[in-house]
Scaffold this motif. Structure first.
Motif, PDB file in Angstrom:
ATOM      1  N   ILE A  20       0.845  -1.198   0.000  1.00 17.39           N
ATOM      2  CA  ILE A  20       0.000   0.000   0.000  1.00 17.39           C
ATOM      3  C   ILE A  20       0.882   1.250   0.000  1.00 17.39           C
ATOM      4  CG2 ILE A  20      -1.691   1.323   1.327  1.00 17.39           C
ATOM      5  CD1 ILE A  20      -2.830  -1.370   2.305  1.00 17.39           C
ATOM      6  N   GLU A  21       1.895   1.255   0.843  1.00 20.33           N
ATOM      7  CA  GLU A  21       2.772   2.421   0.927  1.00 20.33           C
ATOM      8  C   GLU A  21       3.492   2.669  -0.394  1.00 20.33           C
ATOM      9  OE1 GLU A  21       5.314   1.585   4.205  1.00 20.33           O
ATOM     10  OE2 GLU A  21       3.765   1.959   5.723  1.00 20.33           O
ATOM     11  N   ARG A  22       3.930   1.623  -1.036  1.00 19.32           N
ATOM     12  CA  ARG A  22       4.685   1.775  -2.282  1.00 19.32           C
ATOM     13  C   ARG A  22       3.782   2.207  -3.438  1.00 19.32           C
ATOM     14  NH1 ARG A  22       9.395  -1.033  -4.212  1.00 19.32           N
ATOM     15  NH2 ARG A  22       9.651  -0.670  -6.443  1.00 19.32           N
ATOM     16  N   PHE A  23       2.668   1.519  -3.628  1.00 19.87           N
ATOM     17  CA  PHE A  23       1.895   1.726  -4.846  1.00 19.87           C
ATOM     18  C   PHE A  23       0.858   2.828  -4.726  1.00 19.87           C
ATOM     19  CE2 PHE A  23       3.804  -2.427  -5.298  1.00 19.87           C
ATOM     20  CZ  PHE A  23       4.344  -2.322  -6.577  1.00 19.87           C
ATOM     21  N   ALA A  24       0.378   3.102  -3.522  1.00 23.37           N
ATOM     22  CA  ALA A  24      -0.543   4.226  -3.358  1.00 23.37           C
ATOM     23  C   ALA A  24       0.173   5.543  -3.618  1.00 23.37           C
ATOM     24  CB  ALA A  24      -1.152   4.222  -1.963  1.00 23.37           C
ATOM     25  N   GLY A  25       1.483   5.555  -3.424  1.00 24.00           N
ATOM     26  CA  GLY A  25       2.265   6.751  -3.726  1.00 24.00           C
ATOM     27  C   GLY A  25       2.888   6.722  -5.096  1.00 24.00           C
ATOM     28  N   ASN A  26       2.455   5.775  -5.931  1.00 28.65           N
ATOM     29  CA  ASN A  26       3.110   5.576  -7.221  1.00 28.65           C
ATOM     30  C   ASN A  26       2.089   5.373  -8.334  1.00 28.65           C
ATOM     31  OD1 ASN A  26       5.356   5.320  -8.885  1.00 28.65           O
ATOM     32  ND2 ASN A  26       5.584   3.130  -8.504  1.00 28.65           N
ATOM     33  N   GLY A  27       0.974   6.104  -8.244  1.00 33.87           N
ATOM     34  CA  GLY A  27       0.027   6.132  -9.349  1.00 33.87           C
ATOM     35  C   GLY A  27      -1.058   5.080  -9.335  1.00 33.87           C
ATOM     36  N   TRP A  28      -1.250   4.391  -8.203  1.00 28.91           N
ATOM     37  CA  TRP A  28      -2.281   3.364  -8.122  1.00 28.91           C
ATOM     38  C   TRP A  28      -3.237   3.656  -6.979  1.00 28.91           C
ATOM     39  CZ3 TRP A  28      -2.989  -0.594 -11.564  1.00 28.91           C
ATOM     40  CH2 TRP A  28      -1.975  -0.755 -12.519  1.00 28.91           C
ATOM     41  N   ARG A  29      -4.482   3.314  -7.154  1.00 29.81           N
ATOM     42  CA  ARG A  29      -5.464   3.330  -6.081  1.00 29.81           C
ATOM     43  C   ARG A  29      -5.503   1.928  -5.499  1.00 29.81           C
ATOM     44  NH1 ARG A  29     -12.038   4.454  -6.599  1.00 29.81           N
ATOM     45  NH2 ARG A  29     -12.491   4.228  -4.347  1.00 29.81           N
ATOM     46  N   VAL A  30      -4.945   1.762  -4.318  1.00 24.75           N
ATOM     47  CA  VAL A  30      -4.798   0.436  -3.724  1.00 24.75           C
ATOM     48  C   VAL A  30      -5.934   0.189  -2.737  1.00 24.75           C
ATOM     49  CG1 VAL A  30      -3.263  -1.147  -2.538  1.00 24.75           C
ATOM     50  CG2 VAL A  30      -2.300   0.679  -3.954  1.00 24.75           C
ATOM     51  N   ILE A  31      -6.643  -0.899  -2.958  1.00 31.66           N
ATOM     52  CA  ILE A  31      -7.774  -1.274  -2.111  1.00 31.66           C
ATOM     53  C   ILE A  31      -7.464  -2.635  -1.500  1.00 31.66           C
ATOM     54  CG2 ILE A  31     -10.243  -1.827  -2.070  1.00 31.66           C
ATOM     55  CD1 ILE A  31     -10.289   0.033  -4.684  1.00 31.66           C
ATOM     56  N   ALA A  32      -7.449  -2.678  -0.158  1.00 35.15           N
ATOM     57  CA  ALA A  32      -7.125  -3.916   0.550  1.00 35.15           C
ATOM     58  C   ALA A  32      -8.175  -4.151   1.625  1.00 35.15           C
ATOM     59  CB  ALA A  32      -5.735  -3.829   1.170  1.00 35.15           C
ATOM     60  N   PRO A  33      -9.093  -5.086   1.411  1.00 35.62           N
ATOM     61  CA  PRO A  33     -10.136  -5.358   2.401  1.00 35.62           C
ATOM     62  C   PRO A  33      -9.708  -6.403   3.424  1.00 35.62           C
ATOM     63  CG  PRO A  33     -10.578  -6.585   0.409  1.00 35.62           C
ATOM     64  CD  PRO A  33      -9.306  -5.815   0.146  1.00 35.62           C
ATOM     65  N   ASP A  34     -10.349  -6.335   4.589  1.00 36.64           N
ATOM     66  CA  ASP A  34     -10.362  -7.482   5.494  1.00 36.64           C
ATOM     67  C   ASP A  34     -11.448  -8.427   5.014  1.00 36.64           C
ATOM     68  OD1 ASP A  34      -8.371  -6.718   7.280  1.00 36.64           O
ATOM     69  OD2 ASP A  34      -9.754  -5.695   8.636  1.00 36.64           O
ATOM     70  N   LEU A  35     -11.098  -9.666   4.767  1.00 37.85           N
ATOM     71  CA  LEU A  35     -12.081 -10.641   4.332  1.00 37.85           C
ATOM     72  C   LEU A  35     -13.121 -10.908   5.418  1.00 37.85           C
ATOM     73  CD1 LEU A  35      -9.627 -13.161   2.657  1.00 37.85           C
ATOM     74  CD2 LEU A  35     -11.233 -11.652   1.458  1.00 37.85           C
ATOM     75  N   ARG A  36     -14.249 -11.406   4.998  1.00 36.86           N
ATOM     76  CA  ARG A  36     -15.320 -11.785   5.923  1.00 36.86           C
ATOM     77  C   ARG A  36     -14.759 -12.701   7.026  1.00 36.86           C
ATOM     78  NH1 ARG A  36     -21.243 -13.649   4.839  1.00 36.86           N
ATOM     79  NH2 ARG A  36     -21.011 -12.347   2.984  1.00 36.86           N
ATOM     80  N   GLY A  37     -14.959 -12.277   8.296  1.00 41.54           N
ATOM     81  CA  GLY A  37     -14.491 -13.077   9.415  1.00 41.54           C
ATOM     82  C   GLY A  37     -13.052 -12.825   9.813  1.00 41.54           C
ATOM     83  N   TYR A  38     -12.369 -11.891   9.161  1.00 43.44           N
ATOM     84  CA  TYR A  38     -10.976 -11.572   9.462  1.00 43.44           C
ATOM     85  C   TYR A  38     -10.843 -10.086   9.787  1.00 43.44           C
ATOM     86  CZ  TYR A  38      -9.572 -16.110   7.532  1.00 43.44           C
ATOM     87  OH  TYR A  38      -9.421 -17.454   7.305  1.00 43.44           O
TER      88      TYR A  38
END
Length: 269
Positions: free
Chosen positions: A41-59
């Protein structure tokens, strides 16, 4: 960062949504949460990407797991989240169980996916013995909680030599595992025990694909990753030295360099 109630999936998914640009969706493995993608997230959100990282159901901070959570449920959760965010097409990546969810996503909605990252994951169905072990482990986690299990598997989740050499990484991995809901972990274990075989589907994947594996991964050995890469027409294989099952945390610079090269050089659909 935020929480989204997806009406179509009747649960709440916690997620990170950082950066601007084309969407890159990252799916964590078991028994972790979205914080395992922090270096990416730190690398690619600052490098031209919209990074989406969810917590899966139950996690993590996402509730909603009962009984057995099959891979198609996880995949539809991801689709529902992205629908609510107004995202139609995206690059999709996952590690271990997350990689199997990625393959299920491709089975269900390939038209939405521009490219794939399959990290330290296996396309094969569970064996009879493996199925029994997953059900037994699910029962154990419900009886005992996550503590002893987390201590036992830490030297398999990351390479044994990195447990001492990278104490901050070892601590992060241990905290994720200990903090996971036993109910959520057990539901996912039961669901994965019944997972389909994706091996035959690999030849139908037409989008650019990056297969990554840690050199010393005990759960998904290099030979398995090589088989996956060979069966996908547009796949490239990167083996990360000095890493086990979590190269994105054990060797984040090398992992990120491989992913960045893929994202910039591949002809994404």
């Amino acid at each position: 960062m935020g929480d989204l109630r997806c009406n179509s999936i009747d649960t709440v998914l916690a997620y990170d949504d950082q950066g601007t640009g084309e969407p890159l969706v990252l799916i964590h493995g078991h028994p972790f949460n979205r914080s395992m993608w922090r270096p990416q997230i730190e690398r690619f959100a600052g490098n031209g990407w919209r990074v989406i990282a969810p917590d899966l159901r139950g996690y993590g901070a996402s509730p909603g797991a009962t009984g057995a959570t099959t891979l198609d449920v996880f995949a539809r959760d991801i689709a529902g989240l992205l629908d609510q965010l107004g995202i139609e097409r995206f690059v999709l990546g996952g590690l271990s169980m997350g990689g199997q969810i990625v393959m299920e996503c491709y089975r269900l909605f390939p038209h939405r996916i521009r490219g794939l990252l399959l990290a330290d994951t296996s396309p094969v169905a569970e064996t009879d013995e493996g199925r029994r072990q997953r059900y037994d482990l699910a029962d154990r986690l419900l009886r005992e909680g996550m503590g002893r299990y987390a201590d036992e598997v830490l030297p398999k989740m990351i390479a044994p030599y990195n447990v001492d050499a990278q104490p901050a990484v070892a601590r992060h991995v241990l905290e994720m595992m200990r903090g996971t809901s036993p109910t959520g972990a057990a539901a996912a274990l039961r669901g994965r025990a019944e997972r389909p075989d994706y091996t035959g589907m690999l030849a139908s994947i037409t989008v650019p694909t990056l297969v990554v594996v840690g050199r010393d991964d005990e759960f998904t050995p290099v030979a398995e990753a090589r088989l996956t890469a060979e069966r996908i027409r547009n796949a490239s294989l990167v083996i990360i030295d000095g890493a086990g099952h979590l190269p994105n945390l054990e060797r984040p610079d090398e992992f990120n360099d491989a992913l960045e090269k893929f994202l910039t050089s591949a002809e994404l659909a």
